[in-house]
Design a protein around this motif. Structure first.
Motif, PDB file in Angstrom:
ATOM      1  N   GLY A 280       0.815  -1.213   0.000  1.00  0.00           N
ATOM      2  CA  GLY A 280       0.000   0.000   0.000  1.00  0.00           C
ATOM      3  C   GLY A 280       0.844   1.256   0.000  1.00  0.00           C
ATOM      4  N   GLU A 281       1.906   1.254   0.768  1.00  0.00           N
ATOM      5  CA  GLU A 281       2.795   2.422   0.817  1.00  0.00           C
ATOM      6  C   GLU A 281       3.524   2.619  -0.504  1.00  0.00           C
ATOM      7  N   THR A 282       3.913   1.529  -1.145  1.00  0.00           N
ATOM      8  CA  THR A 282       4.574   1.622  -2.446  1.00  0.00           C
ATOM      9  C   THR A 282       3.628   2.218  -3.483  1.00  0.00           C
ATOM     10  N   ILE A 283       2.398   1.752  -3.504  1.00  0.00           N
ATOM     11  CA  ILE A 283       1.406   2.286  -4.438  1.00  0.00           C
ATOM     12  C   ILE A 283       1.150   3.756  -4.137  1.00  0.00           C
ATOM     13  N   ASN A 284       0.977   4.099  -2.879  1.00  0.00           N
ATOM     14  CA  ASN A 284       0.731   5.481  -2.473  1.00  0.00           C
ATOM     15  C   ASN A 284       1.882   6.389  -2.900  1.00  0.00           C
ATOM     16  N   HIS A 285       3.101   5.967  -2.669  1.00  0.00           N
ATOM     17  CA  HIS A 285       4.273   6.765  -3.043  1.00  0.00           C
ATOM     18  C   HIS A 285       4.324   6.972  -4.557  1.00  0.00           C
ATOM     19  N   SER A 286       4.070   5.911  -5.292  1.00  0.00           N
ATOM     20  CA  SER A 286       4.109   5.992  -6.748  1.00  0.00           C
ATOM     21  C   SER A 286       3.054   6.957  -7.269  1.00  0.00           C
ATOM     22  N   VAL A 287       1.850   6.849  -6.763  1.00  0.00           N
ATOM     23  CA  VAL A 287       0.761   7.715  -7.211  1.00  0.00           C
ATOM     24  C   VAL A 287       1.062   9.169  -6.854  1.00  0.00           C
ATOM     25  N   LEU A 288       1.534   9.413  -5.644  1.00  0.00           N
ATOM     26  CA  LEU A 288       1.817  10.789  -5.231  1.00  0.00           C
ATOM     27  C   LEU A 288       2.979  11.393  -6.013  1.00  0.00           C
ATOM     28  N   SER A 289       3.988  10.607  -6.319  1.00  0.00           N
ATOM     29  CA  SER A 289       5.124  11.162  -7.047  1.00  0.00           C
ATOM     30  C   SER A 289       4.760  11.469  -8.494  1.00  0.00           C
ATOM     31  N   ASP A 290       3.785  10.762  -9.060  1.00  0.00           N
ATOM     32  CA  ASP A 290       3.346  11.009 -10.432  1.00  0.00           C
ATOM     33  C   ASP A 290       2.231  12.050 -10.522  1.00  0.00           C
ATOM     34  N   ARG A 291       1.691  12.478  -9.392  1.00  0.00           N
ATOM     35  CA  ARG A 291       0.538  13.380  -9.387  1.00  0.00           C
ATOM     36  C   ARG A 291       0.763  14.645 -10.216  1.00  0.00           C
ATOM     37  N   PRO A 292       1.858  15.384 -10.027  1.00  0.00           N
ATOM     38  CA  PRO A 292       2.011  16.616 -10.809  1.00  0.00           C
ATOM     39  C   PRO A 292       2.066  16.375 -12.318  1.00  0.00           C
ATOM     40  N   TRP A 293       2.760  15.313 -12.756  1.00  0.00           N
ATOM     41  CA  TRP A 293       2.828  15.001 -14.187  1.00  0.00           C
ATOM     42  C   TRP A 293       1.446  14.696 -14.731  1.00  0.00           C
ATOM     43  N   THR A 294       0.717  13.847 -14.011  1.00  0.00           N
ATOM     44  CA  THR A 294      -0.596  13.426 -14.458  1.00  0.00           C
ATOM     45  C   THR A 294      -1.566  14.602 -14.466  1.00  0.00           C
ATOM     46  N   LEU A 295      -1.471  15.451 -13.460  1.00  0.00           N
ATOM     47  CA  LEU A 295      -2.294  16.655 -13.388  1.00  0.00           C
ATOM     48  C   LEU A 295      -1.998  17.550 -14.594  1.00  0.00           C
ATOM     49  N   HIS A 296      -0.721  17.763 -14.882  1.00  0.00           N
ATOM     50  CA  HIS A 296      -0.313  18.587 -16.020  1.00  0.00           C
ATOM     51  C   HIS A 296      -0.838  17.979 -17.322  1.00  0.00           C
ATOM     52  N   ASP A 297      -0.692  16.679 -17.477  1.00  0.00           N
ATOM     53  CA  ASP A 297      -1.187  16.008 -18.678  1.00  0.00           C
ATOM     54  C   ASP A 297      -2.699  16.181 -18.827  1.00  0.00           C
ATOM     55  N   ALA A 298      -3.434  16.028 -17.741  1.00  0.00           N
ATOM     56  CA  ALA A 298      -4.894  16.168 -17.798  1.00  0.00           C
ATOM     57  C   ALA A 298      -5.287  17.553 -18.305  1.00  0.00           C
ATOM     58  N   LEU A 299      -4.610  18.571 -17.797  1.00  0.00           N
ATOM     59  CA  LEU A 299      -4.913  19.939 -18.227  1.00  0.00           C
ATOM     60  C   LEU A 299      -4.551  20.157 -19.690  1.00  0.00           C
ATOM     61  N   LYS A 300      -3.380  19.651 -20.101  1.00  0.00           N
ATOM     62  CA  LYS A 300      -2.969  19.802 -21.496  1.00  0.00           C
ATOM     63  C   LYS A 300      -3.925  19.074 -22.445  1.00  0.00           C
ATOM     64  N   LEU A 301      -4.529  18.007 -21.969  1.00  0.00           N
ATOM     65  CA  LEU A 301      -5.441  17.226 -22.801  1.00  0.00           C
ATOM     66  C   LEU A 301      -6.876  17.744 -22.757  1.00  0.00           C
ATOM     67  N   GLY A 302      -7.105  18.833 -22.007  1.00  0.00           N
ATOM     68  CA  GLY A 302      -8.415  19.468 -22.044  1.00  0.00           C
ATOM     69  C   GLY A 302      -9.241  19.430 -20.779  1.00  0.00           C
ATOM     70  N   ALA A 303      -8.740  18.834 -19.716  1.00  0.00           N
ATOM     71  CA  ALA A 303      -9.499  18.831 -18.458  1.00  0.00           C
ATOM     72  C   ALA A 303      -9.558  20.244 -17.886  1.00  0.00           C
ATOM     73  N   THR A 304     -10.599  20.516 -17.136  1.00  0.00           N
ATOM     74  CA  THR A 304     -10.718  21.805 -16.452  1.00  0.00           C
ATOM     75  C   THR A 304     -10.122  21.679 -15.060  1.00  0.00           C
ATOM     76  N   TRP A 305      -9.869  22.833 -14.446  1.00  0.00           N
ATOM     77  CA  TRP A 305      -9.389  22.814 -13.057  1.00  0.00           C
ATOM     78  C   TRP A 305     -10.433  22.189 -12.142  1.00  0.00           C
ATOM     79  N   ASN A 306     -11.711  22.439 -12.418  1.00  0.00           N
ATOM     80  CA  ASN A 306     -12.763  21.821 -11.596  1.00  0.00           C
ATOM     81  C   ASN A 306     -12.714  20.302 -11.701  1.00  0.00           C
ATOM     82  N   GLU A 307     -12.477  19.781 -12.893  1.00  0.00           N
ATOM     83  CA  GLU A 307     -12.402  18.329 -13.071  1.00  0.00           C
ATOM     84  C   GLU A 307     -11.167  17.746 -12.392  1.00  0.00           C
ATOM     85  N   VAL A 308     -10.058  18.430 -12.524  1.00  0.00           N
ATOM     86  CA  VAL A 308      -8.828  17.972 -11.865  1.00  0.00           C
ATOM     87  C   VAL A 308      -9.028  17.967 -10.351  1.00  0.00           C
TER      88      VAL A 308
END
Length: 115
Positions: free
Chosen positions: A27-55
């Motif tokens: 669980g900690e490994t999964i949590n760490h992986s998800v948290l470390s990728d959060r900014p990249w994934t957030l940036h990708d979502a916005l670049k692909l058309g997501a809104t701030w409300n959706e993010v």
């Protein structure tokens, strides 16, 4: 007593402390992986058309809290680029152009989509 440990760890035997520790570590490994990728994934979502409300909804936070995640990451990446550029090797991090691109995303209204 061992309802949090997956069934079938030891068929017909009760779970052990080692089983529970393995589940905890996974669980900690999964949590760490998800948290470390959060900014990249957030940036990708916005670049692909997501809104701030959706993010924000996906992160279970406010749009301003989501912006803070990307802004902090962008500043670290900008600083990394500047520091690595001075080494003479190919810089890593956000170039000035990439940083400006992120700043534009940060200024978007909560319900605006990128074009």
């Amino acid at each position: 007593m061992d309802w949090h440990v997956p069934a079938g760890c030891h068929t017909g035997e009760p779970a052990t402390a080692g089983d529970a520790l393995a589940v905890l570590a996974l669980g900690e490994t999964i949590n760490h992986s998800v948290l470390s990728d959060r900014p990249w994934t957030l940036h990708d979502a916005l670049k692909l058309g997501a809104t701030w409300n959706e993010v924000a909804a996906a992160l279970d936070c406010t749009p301003d809290e989501a912006r803070a995640v990307l802004q902090t990451y962008a500043e670290v990446q900008r600083q990394q680029y500047e520091e690595t550029a001075m080494t003479g090797y190919r810089p890593s991090g956000y170039s000035p152009e990439e940083h400006r691109s992120v700043l534009a995303l940060l200024r978007r209204a909560d319900d605006d989509r990128s074009s």
